[in-house]
Scaffold this active site. Structure first.
Site, PDB file in Angstrom:
ATOM      1  CG  ASP A  25      -1.191   7.836   5.351  1.00  0.00           C
ATOM      2  OD1 ASP A  25      -1.598   6.465   4.952  1.00  0.00           O
ATOM      3  OD2 ASP A  25      -2.280   8.246   5.377  1.00  0.00           O
ATOM      4  CG  HIS A  85      -2.894   1.580   5.290  1.00  0.00           C
ATOM      5  ND1 HIS A  85      -2.618   2.203   4.490  1.00  0.00           N
ATOM      6  CD2 HIS A  85      -3.428   2.842   5.709  1.00  0.00           C
ATOM      7  CE1 HIS A  85      -1.765   3.085   4.014  1.00  0.00           C
ATOM      8  NE2 HIS A  85      -3.152   3.909   4.766  1.00  0.00           N
ATOM      9  CG  HIS A 114      -2.492   1.898  11.185  1.00  0.00           C
ATOM     10  ND1 HIS A 114      -3.747   1.683  10.384  1.00  0.00           N
ATOM     11  CD2 HIS A 114      -2.358   2.953  11.480  1.00  0.00           C
ATOM     12  CE1 HIS A 114      -4.347   2.761  12.034  1.00  0.00           C
ATOM     13  NE2 HIS A 114      -3.724   3.999  12.263  1.00  0.00           N
ATOM     14  CG  HIS A 128      -2.894   6.771   9.346  1.00  0.00           C
ATOM     15  ND1 HIS A 128      -4.079   5.591  10.154  1.00  0.00           N
ATOM     16  CD2 HIS A 128      -3.020   6.936   8.619  1.00  0.00           C
ATOM     17  CE1 HIS A 128      -4.030   5.130   9.323  1.00  0.00           C
ATOM     18  NE2 HIS A 128      -3.451   5.521   7.748  1.00  0.00           N
TER      19      HIS A 128
END
Length: 372
Positions: free
Chosen positions: A170, A253, A256, A270
């Site tokens: 992340d 992101h 994602h 994540h």
């Protein structure tokens, strides 16, 4: 030109930090409502109660597992019944995001106590809302950051290594996404440009990962706290949180979020999916080959995924990847902060390129040395 940065009210980190939880919570009042994930409820309750002592009256409720509107509503009703002075989230990223949303609903301050360093959720004025079955639904932008973030690195060190590595995945996106926003003059999470402070912290996050990531993973594998582990926990939690929120997000992101539409990815963390998104960002942005090699090398050194198979998509066909790409390129998504041409087809191409490069590198490692 207006620039805006936002930060948590107070950040406390260190081995044994739970011992001062009561002292920190007492700043907000006498009654606390804690939302705990199952691990915290089962394994940390005694430490938490010892750290709180007699300073604060604590009521606790178990988190059901998904940061959904339904779970937020249920817990807000439970919390309202005890009229707390502060809401406390204790657990992983979805537990923490839920606690922030509950505190917002009740208009109470929120204290965040992560038990893993797997995301940059703890410091942000943001909750990521999912459907009850785990698909991304929306961002809930909150009017304020957490009033307290307290990170006990002794607790982090006892968690499985995979969580720490996912947090590095992340955090890995932070500098690249903030840099996209800086170049494009794209908005950060406040809707305004970020200040130079945010971009500098984002770069520090990346440098810290490369310098200490492998050593921190080794410490966590032995369940010990070392300076390297402290540095990576700070990078995963504080630097990444400040960097993404005040620097801004772009493709990693968004990709994602696209990946979450495929059920096969739901078993992966994540940060593991963000790592694939970061590699795809590098391909989309035509970053220098040496930098792409450096990021692939880092991912391999700490165990982050570099192929689609490593996030459950070994058999993903063009239709599936196009679903991912179309979600990533939805109106209002952060991928539009990229200073490059973006389209669903280009995202699919980037994902395919990442997968091919990841496979090539894996095969190269497995090849026997040539005979002399």
């Amino acid at each position: 030109m207006l620039t805006t940065a936002i930060f948590p009210g107070r950040y406390v980190q260190g081995d044994g930090a739970l011992s001062v939880l009561g002292e920190e919570l007492a700043r907000f009042g006498e009654r606390a409502f804690a939302i705990m994930d199952p691990f915290a409820m089962a394994s940390l309750r005694d430490e938490i109660e010892a750290g709180i002592g007699t300073r604060v009256r604590l009521s606790a409720e178990r988190f059901a597992g998904e940061c959904s509107d339904e779970e937020i509503g249920r817990l807000a009703d439970e919390a309202q019944a005890v009229t707390p002075d502060v809401v406390v989230g204790i657990g992983g990223g979805k537990t923490l995001d839920t606690a922030k949303a509950v505190a917002h609903t009740l208009r109470r301050p929120v204290a965040i106590v992560p038990t893993i360093a797997s995301t940059d959720a703890p410091c942000s004025a943001l909750s990521v809302i999912y459907t009850p079955d785990g698909a991304f639904k929306r961002y809930l932008i909150l009017p304020r950051n957490p009033d307290l973030v307290l990170v006990d690195t002794g607790v982090i060190a006892r968690a499985p290594v995979r969580f720490l590595v996912a947090g590095m995945g992340d955090a890995l996106s932070t500098w690249f996404e903030a840099e996209d926003c800086r170049v494009k003059r794209g908005a950060n999470m406040t809707g305004r440009l970020g200040p130079m402070t945010a971009y500098a912290l984002a770069r520090l996050c990346y440098d810290t990962l490369l310098k200490y990531g492998v050593l921190a993973k080794a410490a966590c594998a032995r369940k010990v706290v070392t300076p390297a582990l402290e540095h990576i926990v700070e990078a995963n939690t504080l630097l990444s949180g400040l960097g993404f929120e005040s620097g801004g997000l772009s493709a990693a992101h968004a990709i994602h979020n696209g990946l979450t539409v495929l059920h096969e990815t739901h078993a992966y963390w994540h940060g593991e999916k963000v790592a694939i998104g970061t590699l795809a960002l590098l391909m989309l942005a035509d970053r220098p080959p040496a930098l792409i090699d450096e990021v692939f090398g880092f991912c391999e050194s700490v165990g982050l995924p570099t192929t689609l198979a490593q996030i459950g998509l070994a058999d993903a066909d063009e239709t599936a990847l196009l679903r991912v790409a179309e979600r990533a390129c939805a109106e209002g998504e952060t991928i539009w902060n990229m200073p490059h041409e973006v389209s669903p087809r280009r995202v699919v191409a980037a994902l395919r390129a990442v997968d091919e490069e990841g496979r090539r590198r894996a095969k190269a490692v497995q090849l026997p040395a040539a005979a002399e």
